[in-house]
Scaffold this motif. Structure first.
Motif, mmCIF file in Angstrom:
data_model
loop_
_atom_site.group_PDB
_atom_site.id
_atom_site.type_symbol
_atom_site.label_atom_id
_atom_site.label_comp_id
_atom_site.label_asym_id
_atom_site.label_seq_id
_atom_site.Cartn_x
_atom_site.Cartn_y
_atom_site.Cartn_z
ATOM 1 N N PHE A 1 29.966 20.464 -61.989
ATOM 2 C CA PHE A 1 29.504 20.976 -60.973
ATOM 3 C C PHE A 1 28.023 21.379 -61.130
ATOM 4 O O PHE A 1 27.515 22.399 -60.373
ATOM 5 C CB PHE A 1 30.270 22.134 -60.435
ATOM 6 C CG PHE A 1 31.933 22.065 -60.607
ATOM 7 C CD1 PHE A 1 32.222 21.092 -59.713
ATOM 8 C CD2 PHE A 1 32.500 22.670 -61.250
ATOM 9 C CE1 PHE A 1 33.806 20.785 -59.727
ATOM 10 C CE2 PHE A 1 33.917 22.361 -61.297
ATOM 11 C CZ PHE A 1 34.591 21.412 -60.686
ATOM 12 N N TYR A 2 27.033 20.615 -61.618
ATOM 13 C CA TYR A 2 25.811 21.010 -61.794
ATOM 14 C C TYR A 2 24.906 21.270 -60.638
ATOM 15 O O TYR A 2 24.305 22.502 -60.582
ATOM 16 C CB TYR A 2 25.265 20.286 -62.854
ATOM 17 C CG TYR A 2 23.856 20.273 -62.778
ATOM 18 C CD1 TYR A 2 22.994 21.576 -63.383
ATOM 19 C CD2 TYR A 2 22.509 19.227 -62.756
ATOM 20 C CE1 TYR A 2 21.618 21.665 -63.599
ATOM 21 C CE2 TYR A 2 21.360 19.390 -62.766
ATOM 22 C CZ TYR A 2 20.705 20.582 -63.124
ATOM 23 O OH TYR A 2 19.599 20.921 -63.305
ATOM 24 N N PRO A 3 25.107 20.288 -59.730
ATOM 25 C CA PRO A 3 24.117 20.299 -58.381
ATOM 26 C C PRO A 3 24.415 21.582 -57.940
ATOM 27 O O PRO A 3 23.611 22.405 -57.207
ATOM 28 C CB PRO A 3 24.350 19.276 -57.690
ATOM 29 C CG PRO A 3 24.916 18.219 -58.718
ATOM 30 C CD PRO A 3 25.529 18.847 -59.689
ATOM 31 N N ALA A 4 25.740 21.998 -57.637
ATOM 32 C CA ALA A 4 26.158 23.390 -56.756
ATOM 33 C C ALA A 4 25.617 24.444 -57.616
ATOM 34 O O ALA A 4 25.397 25.645 -57.197
ATOM 35 C CB ALA A 4 27.588 23.187 -56.674
ATOM 36 N N LEU A 5 25.851 24.667 -58.695
ATOM 37 C CA LEU A 5 25.438 25.651 -59.746
ATOM 38 C C LEU A 5 23.943 26.017 -59.602
ATOM 39 O O LEU A 5 23.393 27.083 -59.571
ATOM 40 C CB LEU A 5 25.948 25.410 -61.184
ATOM 41 C CG LEU A 5 27.465 25.426 -61.393
ATOM 42 C CD1 LEU A 5 27.760 24.927 -62.993
ATOM 43 C CD2 LEU A 5 28.056 26.990 -61.312
ATOM 44 N N LYS A 6 23.265 24.822 -59.816
ATOM 45 C CA LYS A 6 21.778 24.931 -59.794
ATOM 46 C C LYS A 6 21.253 25.242 -58.339
ATOM 47 O O LYS A 6 20.492 26.299 -58.479
ATOM 48 C CB LYS A 6 21.204 23.624 -59.924
ATOM 49 C CG LYS A 6 19.546 23.455 -59.978
ATOM 50 C CD LYS A 6 19.226 21.904 -60.110
ATOM 51 C CE LYS A 6 17.621 21.969 -60.249
ATOM 52 N NZ LYS A 6 17.112 20.860 -60.491
ATOM 53 N N ARG A 7 21.995 24.917 -57.399
ATOM 54 C CA ARG A 7 21.670 25.498 -56.175
ATOM 55 C C ARG A 7 21.842 27.179 -55.880
ATOM 56 O O ARG A 7 21.130 27.617 -55.347
ATOM 57 C CB ARG A 7 22.524 24.520 -54.961
ATOM 58 C CG ARG A 7 22.199 25.225 -53.630
ATOM 59 C CD ARG A 7 20.792 24.594 -53.231
ATOM 60 N NE ARG A 7 20.360 24.935 -51.851
ATOM 61 C CZ ARG A 7 19.845 26.178 -51.186
ATOM 62 N NH1 ARG A 7 19.555 26.840 -52.407
ATOM 63 N NH2 ARG A 7 19.357 26.586 -50.248
ATOM 64 N N ILE A 8 22.883 27.612 -56.388
ATOM 65 C CA ILE A 8 23.125 28.993 -56.500
ATOM 66 C C ILE A 8 21.949 29.731 -57.128
ATOM 67 O O ILE A 8 21.407 30.595 -56.678
ATOM 68 C CB ILE A 8 24.650 29.341 -57.032
ATOM 69 C CG1 ILE A 8 25.665 28.606 -55.979
ATOM 70 C CG2 ILE A 8 24.647 30.841 -57.450
ATOM 71 C CD1 ILE A 8 25.958 29.720 -55.050
ATOM 72 N N LEU B 1 18.808 32.159 -55.551
ATOM 73 C CA LEU B 1 18.699 33.750 -55.851
ATOM 74 C C LEU B 1 17.446 34.030 -56.611
ATOM 75 O O LEU B 1 17.161 35.205 -56.737
ATOM 76 C CB LEU B 1 20.097 34.462 -56.547
ATOM 77 C CG LEU B 1 21.358 34.283 -55.660
ATOM 78 C CD1 LEU B 1 22.401 34.629 -56.641
ATOM 79 C CD2 LEU B 1 21.167 35.224 -54.615
ATOM 80 N N ALA B 2 17.024 32.875 -57.462
ATOM 81 C CA ALA B 2 15.718 33.258 -58.142
ATOM 82 C C ALA B 2 14.576 32.994 -57.271
ATOM 83 O O ALA B 2 13.589 33.797 -57.676
ATOM 84 C CB ALA B 2 15.771 32.199 -59.206
#
Length: 369
Positions: free
Chosen positions: A121-128, A132-133
């Motif tokens: 799920f890398y793309p979805a995790l990166k988006r999160i 927030l960053a």
């Protein structure tokens, strides 16, 4: 080939107010630059700059587990929303609002990338974590350790220091005391490496295996105290770095003596973080009038003899490992998880500069000890 047409008006956004020049209600926000913003009219193109009041944001570090749970809680396509504690959806909603209100920032880290990249799920995790960053990221742990070691070394040899604060360990396009622009820019060349995920998994497994071996040894050390393990960890950190440095020198001598051409990999092994640290120490000692030989002896003495109480990373990581060792000696059977080393490194590197950290229950327990 398709043609893309860009209308400059698309960059002028609401809220729209009356233009002071043409009188049309088309005077929108063009851009935000930390301490000021620019309005431009979509009709007459008149623009002006306006000051923004200062902001004071809190820095919050989120561990990978919380990012993963938040991602699953708001992503219905994964069909996991009903399996996640409702706390994490509420957490994301609150953090997202506070972030957009310029009240907090949750910088991303190399740990977020490394642990997300091996996930399906890398793309979805990166988006999160990037949302927030908002263009803020911590420097990598090795860089932060280098800053801390050299700050402590300066004090040890009598030089004045400028204390490290959160501004020194953050990088990115933003200004911690300024307002964010509307855009989040995301570019990573590491994403394009087809072998990177396997390399990250291999490194994580090797590090985990090493920690488990040490954990097994701790289980046999029934007579030691927390202070014993704490002292060992503090002194062993510098010794391990010096060993890496000497190994790099030996590797370089071997390559040169055998006339083997230098490659990117061999250069990376030789020019490690400790090599940079030792080079800076040598220069500072040279400035104080010492010969290279004298300076090297003093630098090695500092790295191998001093317990480095004043280096935050060493102090915090040593306490965490000492807590883990005490649990092992008192009968804990379950070995540390594969992510424990990443957790310890993140806490020890970032905690001194954060207003709050969200970490898992095991790390919280070790810190409470």
């Amino acid at each position: 080939m398709p043609t893309i047409t860009i209308d400059p008006k698309m960059f002028i956004n609401e809220p729209f107010i009356t233009c002071p020049k043409c009188g049309e209600k088309s005077y929108g926000v063009l851009s935000i630059y930390a301490r000021h913003y620019i309005r431009r009219c979509r009709e007459c193109w008149h623009d002006e700059s306006y000051k923004l009041p200062p902001v004071s944001r809190k820095v919050i570090y989120l561990d990978q587990f919380s990012i993963s749970e938040m991602m699953k809680s708001i992503n219905p396509l994964l069909e996991k929303t009903d399996k996640v504690d409702p706390f994490f959806r509420k957490l994301f909603e609150k953090l997202d609002v506070l972030n957009k209100l310029q009240v907090i920032i949750c910088p991303e880290s190399t740990s977020h990338f490394d642990e997300s990249f091996v996930s399906p799920f890398y793309p979805a995790l990166k988006r999160i974590y990037q949302q927030l960053a908002h263009n803020f990221s911590f420097y990598d742990p090795d860089t932060i350790k280098r800053f801390q070691i050299l700050e402590d070394f300066n004090g040890w040899i009598g030089l004045q220091n400028r204390p490290i604060d959160v501004g020194h360990i953050l990088t990115g396009t933003g200004d911690l005391d300024g307002w964010d622009d509307r855009f989040i820019i995301s570019v990573s060349l590491r994403d394009q490496d087809p072998n990177l995920a396997d390399e990250l998994r291999k490194t994580r497994d090797q590090t985990s295996d090493t920690l488990i071996q040490v954990f097994n040894r701790w289980q046999t050390e029934k007579s030691k105290t927390f202070e014993d393990w704490y002292g060992e960890e503090r002194i062993s950190y510098g010794k391990s770095l010096i060993q890496l440095y000497l190994n790099g020198l030996l590797e370089y001598d071997k390559l040169v003596s055998n006339k083997i051409p230098l490659t990117l990999n061999s250069i990376g092994n030789i020019s490690s973080n400790i090599s940079v640290i030792m080079s800076v120490m040598q220069r500072k000692r040279r400035d104080q009038g010492l010969t290279d030989e004298e300076g090297m002896k003093k630098s090695i003495k500092y790295m191998t003899k001093k317990k480095k109480k004043n280096i935050p990373y060493v102090r915090i990581s040593s306490m965490l490992f000492a807590s883990l060792a005490r649990e092992a000696s008192l009968g804990r059977k379950k070995p540390p998880t594969k992510g424990m080393m990443n957790d310890v490194e993140a806490i020890a590197c970032y905690a001194p500069y954060c207003d709050a950290m969200l970490i898992d229950n095991e790390c919280r327990r070790l810190l409470n000890q």
